[in-house]
Design a protein around this motif. Structure first.
Motif, PDB file in Angstrom:
ATOM      1  N   TYR A  18       0.836  -1.203   0.000  1.00 53.65           N
ATOM      2  CA  TYR A  18       0.000   0.000   0.000  1.00 53.65           C
ATOM      3  C   TYR A  18       0.873   1.257   0.000  1.00 53.65           C
ATOM      4  CZ  TYR A  18      -3.169   3.629   1.663  1.00 53.65           C
ATOM      5  OH  TYR A  18      -3.888   4.784   1.797  1.00 53.65           O
ATOM      6  N   ARG A  19       1.896   1.266   0.862  1.00 55.98           N
ATOM      7  CA  ARG A  19       2.773   2.431   0.934  1.00 55.98           C
ATOM      8  C   ARG A  19       3.541   2.616  -0.368  1.00 55.98           C
ATOM      9  NH1 ARG A  19       5.256   1.854   7.106  1.00 55.98           N
ATOM     10  NH2 ARG A  19       3.376   2.595   8.193  1.00 55.98           N
ATOM     11  N   ALA A  20       3.964   1.516  -0.983  1.00 52.89           N
ATOM     12  CA  ALA A  20       4.686   1.600  -2.258  1.00 52.89           C
ATOM     13  C   ALA A  20       3.780   2.167  -3.341  1.00 52.89           C
ATOM     14  CB  ALA A  20       5.195   0.217  -2.656  1.00 52.89           C
ATOM     15  N   GLN A  21       2.512   1.729  -3.320  1.00 53.42           N
ATOM     16  CA  GLN A  21       1.550   2.237  -4.301  1.00 53.42           C
ATOM     17  C   GLN A  21       1.303   3.726  -4.097  1.00 53.42           C
ATOM     18  OE1 GLN A  21      -2.723   1.198  -4.086  1.00 53.42           O
ATOM     19  NE2 GLN A  21      -2.461   0.367  -6.156  1.00 53.42           N
ATOM     20  N   MET A  22       1.127   4.145  -2.844  1.00 52.40           N
ATOM     21  CA  MET A  22       0.904   5.564  -2.563  1.00 52.40           C
ATOM     22  C   MET A  22       2.105   6.406  -2.992  1.00 52.40           C
ATOM     23  SD  MET A  22      -2.161   5.874  -1.459  1.00 52.40           S
ATOM     24  CE  MET A  22      -2.532   4.524  -2.596  1.00 52.40           C
ATOM     25  N   LYS A  23       3.305   5.872  -2.807  1.00 52.73           N
ATOM     26  CA  LYS A  23       4.513   6.582  -3.231  1.00 52.73           C
ATOM     27  C   LYS A  23       4.537   6.728  -4.751  1.00 52.73           C
ATOM     28  CE  LYS A  23       9.573   6.381  -3.139  1.00 52.73           C
ATOM     29  NZ  LYS A  23      10.774   5.600  -2.745  1.00 52.73           N
ATOM     30  N   SER A  24       4.165   5.664  -5.465  1.00 55.42           N
ATOM     31  CA  SER A  24       4.123   5.714  -6.930  1.00 55.42           C
ATOM     32  C   SER A  24       3.103   6.740  -7.404  1.00 55.42           C
ATOM     33  CB  SER A  24       3.780   4.332  -7.493  1.00 55.42           C
ATOM     34  OG  SER A  24       4.828   3.410  -7.261  1.00 55.42           O
ATOM     35  N   PHE A  25       1.942   6.782  -6.763  1.00 56.35           N
ATOM     36  CA  PHE A  25       0.914   7.756  -7.133  1.00 56.35           C
ATOM     37  C   PHE A  25       1.421   9.177  -6.901  1.00 56.35           C
ATOM     38  CE2 PHE A  25      -2.851   4.674  -6.163  1.00 56.35           C
ATOM     39  CZ  PHE A  25      -2.470   3.899  -7.247  1.00 56.35           C
ATOM     40  N   ALA A  26       2.102   9.393  -5.771  1.00 54.85           N
ATOM     41  CA  ALA A  26       2.622  10.724  -5.453  1.00 54.85           C
ATOM     42  C   ALA A  26       3.686  11.143  -6.466  1.00 54.85           C
ATOM     43  CB  ALA A  26       3.192  10.738  -4.039  1.00 54.85           C
ATOM     44  N   GLU A  27       4.546  10.214  -6.871  1.00 53.46           N
ATOM     45  CA  GLU A  27       5.574  10.514  -7.872  1.00 53.46           C
ATOM     46  C   GLU A  27       4.930  10.861  -9.204  1.00 53.46           C
ATOM     47  OE1 GLU A  27       9.200   7.647  -6.173  1.00 53.46           O
ATOM     48  OE2 GLU A  27       7.848   6.925  -7.750  1.00 53.46           O
ATOM     49  N   CYS A  28       3.909  10.134  -9.566  1.00 55.82           N
ATOM     50  CA  CYS A  28       3.190  10.392 -10.817  1.00 55.82           C
ATOM     51  C   CYS A  28       2.591  11.801 -10.794  1.00 55.82           C
ATOM     52  CB  CYS A  28       2.102   9.343 -11.010  1.00 55.82           C
ATOM     53  SG  CYS A  28       1.178   9.478 -12.568  1.00 55.82           S
ATOM     54  N   ALA A  29       1.944  12.149  -9.685  1.00 56.87           N
ATOM     55  CA  ALA A  29       1.326  13.467  -9.554  1.00 56.87           C
ATOM     56  C   ALA A  29       2.370  14.576  -9.645  1.00 56.87           C
ATOM     57  CB  ALA A  29       0.573  13.554  -8.225  1.00 56.87           C
ATOM     58  N   SER A  30       3.516  14.378  -8.993  1.00 57.23           N
ATOM     59  CA  SER A  30       4.569  15.386  -8.982  1.00 57.23           C
ATOM     60  C   SER A  30       5.143  15.614 -10.380  1.00 57.23           C
ATOM     61  CB  SER A  30       5.680  14.960  -8.022  1.00 57.23           C
ATOM     62  OG  SER A  30       6.751  15.875  -8.050  1.00 57.23           O
ATOM     63  N   ILE A  31       5.409  14.541 -11.088  1.00 57.63           N
ATOM     64  CA  ILE A  31       6.007  14.651 -12.424  1.00 57.63           C
ATOM     65  C   ILE A  31       5.047  15.326 -13.396  1.00 57.63           C
ATOM     66  CG2 ILE A  31       6.770  13.294 -14.419  1.00 57.63           C
ATOM     67  CD1 ILE A  31       7.937  11.287 -12.370  1.00 57.63           C
ATOM     68  N   LEU A  32       3.775  14.995 -13.309  1.00 54.03           N
ATOM     69  CA  LEU A  32       2.788  15.582 -14.220  1.00 54.03           C
ATOM     70  C   LEU A  32       2.340  16.969 -13.774  1.00 54.03           C
ATOM     71  CD1 LEU A  32       0.524  12.475 -14.967  1.00 54.03           C
ATOM     72  CD2 LEU A  32       2.225  13.523 -16.468  1.00 54.03           C
ATOM     73  N   GLY A  33       2.658  17.329 -12.520  1.00 57.07           N
ATOM     74  CA  GLY A  33       2.228  18.618 -12.008  1.00 57.07           C
ATOM     75  C   GLY A  33       0.727  18.689 -11.826  1.00 57.07           C
ATOM     76  N   MET A  34       0.118  17.551 -11.498  1.00 60.99           N
ATOM     77  CA  MET A  34      -1.325  17.478 -11.305  1.00 60.99           C
ATOM     78  C   MET A  34      -1.622  17.012  -9.881  1.00 60.99           C
ATOM     79  SD  MET A  34      -2.538  15.673 -14.875  1.00 60.99           S
ATOM     80  CE  MET A  34      -4.263  15.622 -14.346  1.00 60.99           C
ATOM     81  N   PRO A  35      -2.517  17.692  -9.166  1.00 64.60           N
ATOM     82  CA  PRO A  35      -2.840  17.264  -7.802  1.00 64.60           C
ATOM     83  C   PRO A  35      -3.711  16.017  -7.794  1.00 64.60           C
ATOM     84  CG  PRO A  35      -4.228  19.098  -8.449  1.00 64.60           C
ATOM     85  CD  PRO A  35      -3.234  18.914  -9.564  1.00 64.60           C
ATOM     86  N   GLN A  36      -3.643  15.279  -6.711  1.00 67.85           N
ATOM     87  CA  GLN A  36      -4.534  14.142  -6.571  1.00 67.85           C
ATOM     88  C   GLN A  36      -5.961  14.646  -6.397  1.00 67.85           C
ATOM     89  OE1 GLN A  36      -3.365  10.725  -4.306  1.00 67.85           O
ATOM     90  NE2 GLN A  36      -1.210  11.275  -4.310  1.00 67.85           N
ATOM     91  N   ALA A  37      -6.897  13.913  -6.969  1.00 69.46           N
ATOM     92  CA  ALA A  37      -8.297  14.323  -6.937  1.00 69.46           C
ATOM     93  C   ALA A  37      -8.797  14.397  -5.498  1.00 69.46           C
ATOM     94  CB  ALA A  37      -9.144  13.340  -7.741  1.00 69.46           C
ATOM     95  N   THR A  38      -9.567  15.440  -5.201  1.00 65.84           N
ATOM     96  CA  THR A  38     -10.069  15.632  -3.841  1.00 65.84           C
ATOM     97  C   THR A  38     -11.386  14.896  -3.609  1.00 65.84           C
ATOM     98  OG1 THR A  38     -11.156  17.675  -4.562  1.00 65.84           O
ATOM     99  CG2 THR A  38      -8.947  17.868  -3.604  1.00 65.84           C
ATOM    100  N   THR A  39     -12.062  14.511  -4.683  1.00 68.82           N
ATOM    101  CA  THR A  39     -13.318  13.779  -4.558  1.00 68.82           C
ATOM    102  C   THR A  39     -13.191  12.409  -5.205  1.00 68.82           C
ATOM    103  OG1 THR A  39     -14.174  14.775  -6.605  1.00 68.82           O
ATOM    104  CG2 THR A  39     -14.708  15.873  -4.538  1.00 68.82           C
ATOM    105  N   ARG A  40     -13.846  11.441  -4.626  1.00 68.77           N
ATOM    106  CA  ARG A  40     -13.812  10.075  -5.134  1.00 68.77           C
ATOM    107  C   ARG A  40     -14.761   9.954  -6.328  1.00 68.77           C
ATOM    108  NH1 ARG A  40     -12.467   5.146  -2.650  1.00 68.77           N
ATOM    109  NH2 ARG A  40     -13.480   3.324  -3.539  1.00 68.77           N
ATOM    110  N   SER A  41     -14.271   9.378  -7.395  1.00 66.76           N
ATOM    111  CA  SER A  41     -15.099   9.200  -8.587  1.00 66.76           C
ATOM    112  C   SER A  41     -14.763   7.858  -9.220  1.00 66.76           C
ATOM    113  CB  SER A  41     -14.837  10.332  -9.588  1.00 66.76           C
ATOM    114  OG  SER A  41     -15.567  10.123 -10.782  1.00 66.76           O
TER     115      SER A  41
END
Length: 228
Positions: A18-41
């Protein structure tokens, strides 16, 4: 005692994953310059290839100055979800330009995807562009040949081929290359107000770098007036 130790190990592994996945998501967001979505969809649907999917929104922002979303998509042959049919995971980049081509078309990397689609539902007829190098790399599907070819200018076809070689290297017509193509390149769907790029694999730093490379090309596909 062995059973308790086994449970502890399983829980520890799950936490680590889970932590590895969250780290990958955070890296993806940082590189693309896009924030993680604030609402679940979450959405369900059917891909152009005829596969059922469940999709979760991960990032929501903009890329190349265009409103964009990044989603995690789980794909299966049927609607039934069970342990014996694990399916595949894809990362989907969707752009929502205010100006876009009125022509709907799809570009599929030449390889096993067409055979898989044909098995699933019957693949549509390939529309040739007249560019032998491009036609050897991508299958064009559209009901509006003239409109699609007007978007796929010689310059844009050249740049799509250059992108293909950058991310996938030199792919031949060998069986190995045909098997590898769906994992190295994504499929592109263009329609009014939407451009979608679907790439095998879950969001990560490597996936994000790939999406950054293709983003400007997607904008140009959706808006023929856009310049390189």
């Amino acid at each position: 005692m062995p059973a308790i130790i086994g449970i502890i190990i399983i829980v520890a592994v799950l936490i680590w994953l889970y932590r590895a996945q969250m780290k990958s998501f955070a890296e993806c967001a940082s590189i693309l310059g896009m924030p993680q979505a604030t609402t679940r969809s979450e959405t369900n649907g059917t891909t152009a290839e005829g596969f059922y999917f469940h999709q979760s929104l991960l990032l929501k922002g903009s890329i190349e100055g265009v409103p964009a979303e990044v989603c995690i998509r789980n794909v299966r042959r049927t609607k039934v979800r069970n342990s014996r049919q694990a399916g595949s995971q894809l990362t989907v980049l969707a752009l929502f330009p205010t100006r876009s081509a009125s022509t709907a078309f799809r570009l599929q990397p030449v390889g096993m995807l067409r055979a898989v689609e044909n098995y699933q539902q019957g693949a549509p007829e390939i529309v040739p562009t007249g560019d032998s190098d491009f036609d050897a790399a991508f299958h064009l599907y559209t009901s509006n040949e003239r409109g699609a070819l007007a978007v796929l200018t010689p310059d844009l076809r050249r740049d799509l081929l250059a992108f293909r070689q950058t991310v996938a290297g030199i792919l031949t017509q060998s069986l190995a290359s045909r098997l590898a193509s769906p994992y190295l390149l994504g499929s592109i769907e263009v329609g009014p107000g939407l451009i979608r790029y679907s790439l095998s694999g879950s969001p990560s730093a490597k996936i994000a770098e790939h999406l950054k490379l293709v983003a400007s090309l997607l904008v140009r596909l959706g808006n023929p007036a856009a310049k390189a």
